[in-house]
Design an enzyme around this catalytic site. Structure first.
Site, mmCIF file in Angstrom:
data_model
loop_
_atom_site.group_PDB
_atom_site.id
_atom_site.type_symbol
_atom_site.label_atom_id
_atom_site.label_comp_id
_atom_site.label_asym_id
_atom_site.label_seq_id
_atom_site.Cartn_x
_atom_site.Cartn_y
_atom_site.Cartn_z
ATOM 1 N N ASP A 10 5.926 11.200 -2.701
ATOM 2 C CA ASP A 10 5.274 9.912 -2.896
ATOM 3 C C ASP A 10 3.854 10.153 -3.386
ATOM 4 O O ASP A 10 3.227 11.161 -3.049
ATOM 5 C CB ASP A 10 5.245 9.070 -1.620
ATOM 6 C CG ASP A 10 5.013 7.585 -1.910
ATOM 7 O OD1 ASP A 10 5.245 7.154 -3.056
ATOM 8 O OD2 ASP A 10 4.590 6.862 -0.995
ATOM 9 N N GLY A 11 3.369 9.227 -4.197
ATOM 10 C CA GLY A 11 2.002 9.264 -4.675
ATOM 11 C C GLY A 11 1.309 7.983 -4.251
ATOM 12 O O GLY A 11 1.955 6.956 -4.037
ATOM 13 N N GLU A 48 2.313 10.257 -8.491
ATOM 14 C CA GLU A 48 3.771 10.332 -8.357
ATOM 15 C C GLU A 48 4.295 11.571 -9.085
ATOM 16 O O GLU A 48 5.151 12.296 -8.568
ATOM 17 C CB GLU A 48 4.445 9.071 -8.910
ATOM 18 C CG GLU A 48 4.136 7.801 -8.149
ATOM 19 C CD GLU A 48 4.885 7.653 -6.833
ATOM 20 O OE1 GLU A 48 5.664 8.548 -6.443
ATOM 21 O OE2 GLU A 48 4.689 6.613 -6.172
ATOM 22 N N ASP A 70 10.442 7.293 -4.846
ATOM 23 C CA ASP A 70 10.468 5.836 -4.982
ATOM 24 C C ASP A 70 9.860 5.416 -6.328
ATOM 25 O O ASP A 70 9.633 4.247 -6.571
ATOM 26 C CB ASP A 70 9.752 5.152 -3.819
ATOM 27 C CG ASP A 70 8.271 5.474 -3.726
ATOM 28 O OD1 ASP A 70 7.711 6.081 -4.669
ATOM 29 O OD2 ASP A 70 7.651 5.123 -2.708
ATOM 30 N N HIS A 124 9.048 1.652 0.949
ATOM 31 C CA HIS A 124 8.713 0.874 2.148
ATOM 32 C C HIS A 124 9.905 0.126 2.754
ATOM 33 O O HIS A 124 9.786 -1.029 3.164
ATOM 34 C CB HIS A 124 7.553 -0.089 1.859
ATOM 35 C CG HIS A 124 6.402 0.591 1.188
ATOM 36 N ND1 HIS A 124 5.651 1.567 1.804
ATOM 37 C CD2 HIS A 124 5.905 0.468 -0.064
ATOM 38 C CE1 HIS A 124 4.729 2.006 0.959
ATOM 39 N NE2 HIS A 124 4.866 1.360 -0.176
ATOM 40 N N ASP A 134 4.433 8.822 2.154
ATOM 41 C CA ASP A 134 3.471 7.756 1.894
ATOM 42 C C ASP A 134 2.235 7.920 2.771
ATOM 43 O O ASP A 134 1.100 7.821 2.296
ATOM 44 C CB ASP A 134 4.126 6.396 2.133
ATOM 45 C CG ASP A 134 3.156 5.250 1.901
ATOM 46 O OD1 ASP A 134 2.704 5.085 0.750
ATOM 47 O OD2 ASP A 134 2.838 4.528 2.868
#
Length: 156
Positions: A10-11, A48, A70, A124, A134
């Site tokens: 995740d970024g 990302e 994601d 999320h 995250d």
């Protein structure tokens, strides 16, 4: 026989552009490694990309790699756009330079070493590793230590 490694990524960016960070979890059997870094000024898409690149570049031998992200930007970029960009000498259909080309070139190079499958998940929604990534990414964005010199100089 190739090892199978799972990479979760995740970024995050506090403002876009703004301070950013990435979180990457690598898992091989019962072993886990966390990679992260924070940048003073960058974008969410760059973070990302860095999350995936850091995981792939960390591996010191060819592996079967399952990447969970994601980011549709990353997944579509690898699966749909890179083959087109390569044919067009890393230009878009409008003959402009590919945004974040420095990272796309690194991604392309690191993908060649591995057999990769992609899993996209909605952000999320409670996916354990995605939520962990995250948190890691946001924490690194809050404590940046690296200048994203390519981004900063390309925006001058």
């Amino acid at each position: 026989m190739l090892k199978t490694v799972k990479i979760f990524t995740d970024g995050s960016c506090l403002g876009n552009p703004g301070a950013g960070g990435y979180g990457t979890i690598l898992r091989y059997k019962r072993h886990e490694k966390i990679l992260t870094a924070g940048f003073y000024l960058t974008t969410n898409n760059r973070m990302e990309l860095m999350a995936v690149i850091s995981g792939l570049e960390f591996l010191n031998q060819s592996c079967f790699v399952e990447i969970t992200t994601d980011s549709l930007y990353v997944k579509k970029g690898v699966i749909n756009w890179i083959p087109i960009w390569k044919k067009k000498n890393w230009k878009t259909t409008k003959k402009k330079s590919v945004k974040n080309i420095d990272l796309w070139l690194r991604m392309n190079k690191s993908l060649k070493k591995h057999l990769v499958t992609w899993l996209w998940i909605k952000a999320h929604i409670g996916h354990l590793e995605n939520e962990r990534c995250d948190i890691i990414a946001r924490q690194s964005a809050k404590n940046p230590s690296i200048k994203d010199t390519y981004y900063e100089t390309s925006k001058l």
